[in-house]
Design a protein around this motif. Structure first.
Motif, PDB file in Angstrom:
ATOM      1  N   UNK A   1      33.194  45.160  39.741  1.00  0.00           N
ATOM      2  CA  UNK A   1      33.056  46.458  40.396  1.00  0.00           C
ATOM      3  C   UNK A   1      34.455  47.050  40.545  1.00  0.00           C
ATOM      4  N   UNK A   2      34.684  48.214  39.933  1.00  0.00           N
ATOM      5  CA  UNK A   2      35.999  48.837  39.898  1.00  0.00           C
ATOM      6  C   UNK A   2      36.042  49.990  40.893  1.00  0.00           C
ATOM      7  N   UNK A   3      37.022  49.963  41.797  1.00  0.00           N
ATOM      8  CA  UNK A   3      37.166  51.048  42.760  1.00  0.00           C
ATOM      9  C   UNK A   3      38.616  51.514  42.810  1.00  0.00           C
ATOM     10  N   UNK A   4      38.789  52.798  43.065  1.00  0.00           N
ATOM     11  CA  UNK A   4      40.110  53.380  43.281  1.00  0.00           C
ATOM     12  C   UNK A   4      40.070  54.101  44.621  1.00  0.00           C
ATOM     13  N   UNK A   5      40.866  53.628  45.576  1.00  0.00           N
ATOM     14  CA  UNK A   5      40.830  54.215  46.910  1.00  0.00           C
ATOM     15  C   UNK A   5      39.575  53.810  47.658  1.00  0.00           C
ATOM     16  N   UNK A   6      39.118  54.661  48.561  1.00  0.00           N
ATOM     17  CA  UNK A   6      37.955  54.342  49.386  1.00  0.00           C
ATOM     18  C   UNK A   6      36.693  54.306  48.537  1.00  0.00           C
ATOM     19  N   UNK A   7      35.788  53.406  48.889  1.00  0.00           N
ATOM     20  CA  UNK A   7      34.541  53.240  48.136  1.00  0.00           C
ATOM     21  C   UNK A   7      33.406  52.973  49.119  1.00  0.00           C
ATOM     22  N   UNK A   8      32.793  54.011  49.676  1.00  0.00           N
ATOM     23  CA  UNK A   8      31.704  53.824  50.643  1.00  0.00           C
ATOM     24  C   UNK A   8      30.579  52.983  50.054  1.00  0.00           C
TER      25      UNK A   8
ATOM     26  N   UNK B   1      23.832  43.543  44.281  1.00  0.00           N
ATOM     27  CA  UNK B   1      23.977  42.857  43.006  1.00  0.00           C
ATOM     28  C   UNK B   1      23.681  41.368  43.148  1.00  0.00           C
ATOM     29  N   UNK B   2      24.123  40.782  44.242  1.00  0.00           N
ATOM     30  CA  UNK B   2      23.864  39.359  44.475  1.00  0.00           C
ATOM     31  C   UNK B   2      22.361  39.085  44.563  1.00  0.00           C
ATOM     32  N   UNK B   3      21.643  39.982  45.199  1.00  0.00           N
ATOM     33  CA  UNK B   3      20.194  39.802  45.329  1.00  0.00           C
ATOM     34  C   UNK B   3      19.469  39.987  44.005  1.00  0.00           C
ATOM     35  N   UNK B   4      20.157  40.573  43.014  1.00  0.00           N
ATOM     36  CA  UNK B   4      19.622  40.668  41.653  1.00  0.00           C
ATOM     37  C   UNK B   4      20.211  39.582  40.755  1.00  0.00           C
ATOM     38  N   UNK B   5      20.768  38.551  41.371  1.00  0.00           N
ATOM     39  CA  UNK B   5      21.334  37.399  40.647  1.00  0.00           C
ATOM     40  C   UNK B   5      22.472  37.804  39.708  1.00  0.00           C
ATOM     41  N   UNK B   6      23.235  38.798  40.130  1.00  0.00           N
ATOM     42  CA  UNK B   6      24.410  39.230  39.375  1.00  0.00           C
ATOM     43  C   UNK B   6      25.656  38.759  40.109  1.00  0.00           C
ATOM     44  N   UNK B   7      26.501  38.048  39.398  1.00  0.00           N
ATOM     45  CA  UNK B   7      27.753  37.546  39.968  1.00  0.00           C
ATOM     46  C   UNK B   7      28.779  38.675  39.934  1.00  0.00           C
ATOM     47  N   UNK B   8      29.068  39.276  41.078  1.00  0.00           N
ATOM     48  CA  UNK B   8      29.930  40.457  41.141  1.00  0.00           C
ATOM     49  C   UNK B   8      31.277  40.121  41.769  1.00  0.00           C
ATOM     50  N   UNK B   9      32.336  40.658  41.180  1.00  0.00           N
ATOM     51  CA  UNK B   9      33.679  40.562  41.750  1.00  0.00           C
ATOM     52  C   UNK B   9      34.218  41.979  41.905  1.00  0.00           C
ATOM     53  N   UNK B  10      35.152  42.143  42.827  1.00  0.00           N
ATOM     54  CA  UNK B  10      35.685  43.470  43.131  1.00  0.00           C
ATOM     55  C   UNK B  10      37.116  43.581  42.622  1.00  0.00           C
ATOM     56  N   UNK B  11      37.374  44.611  41.823  1.00  0.00           N
ATOM     57  CA  UNK B  11      38.722  44.923  41.350  1.00  0.00           C
ATOM     58  C   UNK B  11      39.102  46.281  41.934  1.00  0.00           C
ATOM     59  N   UNK B  12      40.199  46.322  42.704  1.00  0.00           N
ATOM     60  CA  UNK B  12      40.529  47.540  43.448  1.00  0.00           C
ATOM     61  C   UNK B  12      41.924  48.037  43.134  1.00  0.00           C
ATOM     62  N   UNK B  13      42.058  49.371  43.129  1.00  0.00           N
ATOM     63  CA  UNK B  13      43.355  50.030  43.055  1.00  0.00           C
ATOM     64  C   UNK B  13      43.498  50.912  44.290  1.00  0.00           C
ATOM     65  N   UNK B  14      44.693  51.050  44.831  1.00  0.00           N
ATOM     66  CA  UNK B  14      44.862  51.854  46.043  1.00  0.00           C
ATOM     67  C   UNK B  14      44.699  53.353  45.791  1.00  0.00           C
ATOM     68  N   UNK B  15      44.505  54.085  46.854  1.00  0.00           N
ATOM     69  CA  UNK B  15      44.412  55.541  46.785  1.00  0.00           C
ATOM     70  C   UNK B  15      45.621  56.108  46.057  1.00  0.00           C
ATOM     71  N   UNK B  16      45.367  57.081  45.189  1.00  0.00           N
ATOM     72  CA  UNK B  16      46.469  57.717  44.472  1.00  0.00           C
ATOM     73  C   UNK B  16      46.629  57.254  43.046  1.00  0.00           C
ATOM     74  N   UNK B  17      46.072  56.095  42.724  1.00  0.00           N
ATOM     75  CA  UNK B  17      46.137  55.642  41.333  1.00  0.00           C
ATOM     76  C   UNK B  17      45.266  56.551  40.466  1.00  0.00           C
ATOM     77  N   UNK B  18      45.689  56.853  39.239  1.00  0.00           N
ATOM     78  CA  UNK B  18      44.857  57.676  38.353  1.00  0.00           C
ATOM     79  C   UNK B  18      43.564  56.949  37.996  1.00  0.00           C
ATOM     80  N   UNK B  19      42.444  57.576  38.272  1.00  0.00           N
ATOM     81  CA  UNK B  19      41.157  56.894  38.144  1.00  0.00           C
ATOM     82  C   UNK B  19      40.862  56.525  36.688  1.00  0.00           C
ATOM     83  N   UNK B  20      40.929  57.497  35.787  1.00  0.00           N
ATOM     84  CA  UNK B  20      40.588  57.229  34.390  1.00  0.00           C
ATOM     85  C   UNK B  20      41.514  56.182  33.783  1.00  0.00           C
TER      86      UNK B  20
END
Length: 269
Positions: free
Chosen positions: A185-192, A201-220
């Protein structure tokens, strides 16, 4: 609901062939049906009715267009053996406005696949994936030219900002994400909603990890850089959370990702 009915926009280009191969790899795993559709414009780039164009020249232009359509159908026939779909592959051709025909047809399919447009695409068969994503109401997978559909991965990426389009993309792609088994799961800045998303995702048996960039990073650039480094089999993202006009005007995330992605992208709007 299983994914059983797939539409591929097939116009004979290298990226359209990549899209067809990618859709076929998904269909074989699920015993799904693939319809390859050639939508073509009847509008001529030249006014061939003009009295200044000789009759012989008008005939040559008409023959050239018809030859192109026959070549595309012959190309599909030559691919049938490689695709290994048997009766699970059908072909149809339809004249009209290319994007409109594909979008309207795609509304009765589970998913639409299209190749990334190339500069040299013929005007009679040229399509615009960004318009298909907006017009069809269905998830659209855009495949870059040369992508190896047979390269098996067990990893997908999901761009998440907590918005409506991202939620739609999550729902539209969930069966594919379950099949991949592992999602970044890729997020840039806040991610409600991030914690609830990971639990979902866990309840759908998907192994999810979070990859984050701080606010201000170019999203694309952040998303594309992650895909180049980690080579997931699929990127899932919402399309045009803001208006397409605004994205086109300021150079938005959706357009940048479609232009530069090295992997297939599932878009939902």
């Amino acid at each position: 609901m299983p994914i059983m009915n797939l539409l591929v926009a097939f116009n004979g280009t290298a990226s359209a062939e990549a899209a067809l191969r990618y859709a076929a790899s998904i269909a074989r795993d699920r015993q799904a049906h693939v319809t390859a559709m050639l939508a073509y414009s009847t509008h001529d780039t030249l006014d061939t009715s003009s009295r200044w164009i000789p009759r012989e020249a008008r005939a040559l232009l008409s023959d050239a267009k018809n030859d192109l359509l026959r070549e595309i159908e012959a190309q599909l026939d030559a691919l049938r053996g490689d695709l290994q779909l048997g009766d699970g592959l059908s072909f149809r051709a339809a004249p009209g406005r290319v994007d409109t025909i594909l979008a309207e047809t795609g509304r009765t399919f589970d998913m639409i696949f299209a190749g990334r447009p190339l500069v040299g695409d013929d005007a009679h068969i040229r399509l615009h994936p960004d318009k298909l994503a907006l017009m069809s109401g269905r998830p659209l997978v855009v495949v870059p030219e040369g992508y190896d559909a047979d390269a098996r991965h067990s990893h997908a990426a999901l761009a998440w900002d907590g918005g409506r389009a991202a939620a739609r993309a999550l729902s539209d792609s969930l069966r594919l994400l379950e099949a991949q088994g592992r999602v970044s799961v890729l997020t840039v800045g806040s991610a409600p909603g991030l914690e609830d998303l990971l639990l979902h995702l866990d309840r759908h048996d998907v192994d999810a990890v979070h990859e984050a960039w701080p606010e201000g990073h170019p999203v694309a650039a952040s998303i594309l850089g992650y895909c180049r480094r980690n080579d997931p089999a699929l990127l899932v993202m919402g399309a045009y959370e803001h208006s397409k006009f605004r994205e086109d005007f300021v150079g938005g995330v959706t357009a940048a990702v479609l232009r530069e992605t090295p992997i297939p992208v599932l878009l939902s709007h």
